[in-house]
Design a protein around this motif. Structure first.
Motif, short mmCIF file in Angstrom:
data_model
loop_
_atom_site.label_atom_id
_atom_site.label_comp_id
_atom_site.label_asym_id
_atom_site.label_seq_id
_atom_site.Cartn_x
_atom_site.Cartn_y
_atom_site.Cartn_z
N PRO A 16 45.09 39.57 40.69
CA PRO A 16 44.31 39.75 39.47
C PRO A 16 42.89 40.22 39.76
O PRO A 16 42.29 39.85 40.78
N GLY B 114 41.30 41.86 44.25
CA GLY B 114 42.29 42.17 43.24
C GLY B 114 42.03 43.46 42.48
O GLY B 114 40.89 43.70 42.04
N GLU C 171 39.74 38.25 41.56
CA GLU C 171 40.19 37.30 42.57
C GLU C 171 40.20 37.98 43.94
O GLU C 171 40.40 39.19 44.05
N GLY D 232 44.40 44.18 39.99
CA GLY D 232 45.18 43.96 38.77
C GLY D 232 46.56 44.58 38.84
O GLY D 232 47.07 44.91 39.90
N GLU D 233 47.17 44.74 37.67
CA GLU D 233 48.54 45.26 37.59
C GLU D 233 48.53 46.79 37.55
O GLU D 233 48.92 47.42 36.57
#
Length: 398
Positions: free
Chosen positions: A170, A351, A173, A353-354
């Motif tokens: 994420p 991170g 993070e 993310g997606e």
């Protein structure tokens, strides 16, 4: 607050830098426009020294703290892109056909530039922060080139730190682990010298395709039946080239592939077993099998004390507090490994993310991650250089 206020304020400006770099990707050592952009920004920020041409096209900036003399730590970002065609459709899409920032090095460079701007403004540390902008991470060993150029000695770097964005973690993070975090990457090419002829008379020939097929299968047993299942090791045959016609058994077959390992033992073991298999199959079939085995990037090894320091700093920056300190190592390679062989330090994941995966043509760096990367760099520099002498971290391990 997880973010530095100044990093949050700079997000829009740094995003513009990042998108500009994304639209102008360059490969390997041919990062002349990118390096010129970095040099210009570092001079605008007021770096005490800006040096170009290290490791051919690398750029180094020196930022001196206002607290007084001390030691120097290095913070590194990579600048090069990948040789692929981007499929994403943002307004900052690549303008250089066949080249794309599909690994996020545009984001890495921009985050370190943003951190350099903040550090030049505050200078709240002893000694010096050395910001390192490296070419040719994607297969060109630019990290090794900078080390061989005497960078560590020239700038008196005693520790070095790196960062890479990571899809699926994420945004906001960070994650890290001690010891191996990225794999050693080796390549092999196997040439099977058979005896060609008419496909209707196989008994008069020595078929390199059959031998190659058997060899591919046998190579898979090196990992499945020869190595400890608790030790990560990958042997992948990724090329098999032979033949040109339906009715001709070819003279040669060429196999190629990669080996990924997390320990020196497994790295040496894999090479030894591949060599033994080639020799054995050659003897069995009364032919010559040539093996070209190339050692590439070594294991990216995080030193224990420096990793603890990096994780403590990341805890302060992470959006959700304490970070993952035992992230699973990746079997991809990273030439920051050469800098970690030269000096103790740590390589950490940030991170993204997606997003699409790294090296995917639809990948794009997530600009929401920029303030977290900047904050980590600034906090790390100020924490590690809070005293004139670095607090002991560890004896350098290998």
């Amino acid at each position: 607050m997880p973010l530095l206020d100044r990093a949050a304020q700079l997000k829009q400006e740094v995003s513009l830098w990042r998108r500009h770099l994304h639209s102008k990707p360059e490969l390997l050592y041919d990062v002349h426009e990118t390096a010129a952009f970095v040099e210009q920004k570092l001079r605008e920020f007021g770096c005490d020294e800006v040096v170009t041409g290290i490791g051919r096209t690398g750029v180094v900036g020196v930022i001196k703290g206002k607290k007084g003399a001390g030691q120097a730590i290095g913070l590194r970002a990579d600048m090069d892109a990948l040789p692929l065609t981007e499929t994403g459709t943002p307004e900052w899409v690549s303008q250089n056909p066949g080249k794309a920032h599909s690994c996020g090095h545009d984001g890495h460079t921009s985050m370190l530039l943003g951190a350099a701007k903040i550090l030049c403004e505050t200078r709240d540390f002893y000694g010096e922060v050395i910001v390192i902008f490296q070419p040719a991470e994607e297969g060109g060993a630019g990290g090794l080139a900078m080390v061989k150029d005497g960078m560590m000695e020239r700038f008196n770097i005693v520790e070095v730190y790196g960062m890479h964005n990571m899809p699926s973690i994420p945004v906001g993070e960070l994650a890290v682990c001690k010891g191996p975090i990225m794999a050693a990457t080796d390549e092999f090419t196997i040439t099977i010298n058979g005896k060609g002829g008419h496909a209707a008379q196989p008994h008069r020939n020595i078929d390199p395709i059959v031998i190659g097929s058997q060899l591919v299968t046998a190579l898979q047993s090196i990992v499945s039946r020869g190595s400890n299942p608790l030790d990560s090791l990958v042997i992948s045959v990724t090329k098999f080239n032979a033949g040109e016609a339906y009715n001709i058994i070819p003279e040669k077959a060429v196999l190629a592939g990669t080996v990924r390992s997390l320990t020196k033992h497994n790295r040496a073991f894999a090479e030894q077993r591949i060599r033994a298999h080639c020799e054995a199959f050659g003897l069995l079939n009364n032919i010559k099998i040539d093996l070209d085995f190339k050692n590439n990037y070594p294991v990216t090894f995080n030193h224990s004390g420096q990793t603890e320091i990096a994780a403590d700093v990341a805890d302060k920056v992470s959006i959700n507090g304490p970070i993952t300190r035992e992230v699973e190592p990746m079997m991809g390679g990273e030439d920051f490994s050469y800098m970690l062989e030269a000096r103790p330090g740590c390589y950490i994941f940030l991170g993204n993310g997606e997003s699409a995966n790294l090296h995917h043509p639809a990948y794009d760096f997530n600009d929401d991650a920029l303030p977290y990367g900047m904050s980590y760099w600034v906090e790390l520099a100020q924490y590690r250089l809070k005293d004139a002498q670095l607090a002991p971290a560890e004896k350098m391990a290998a």
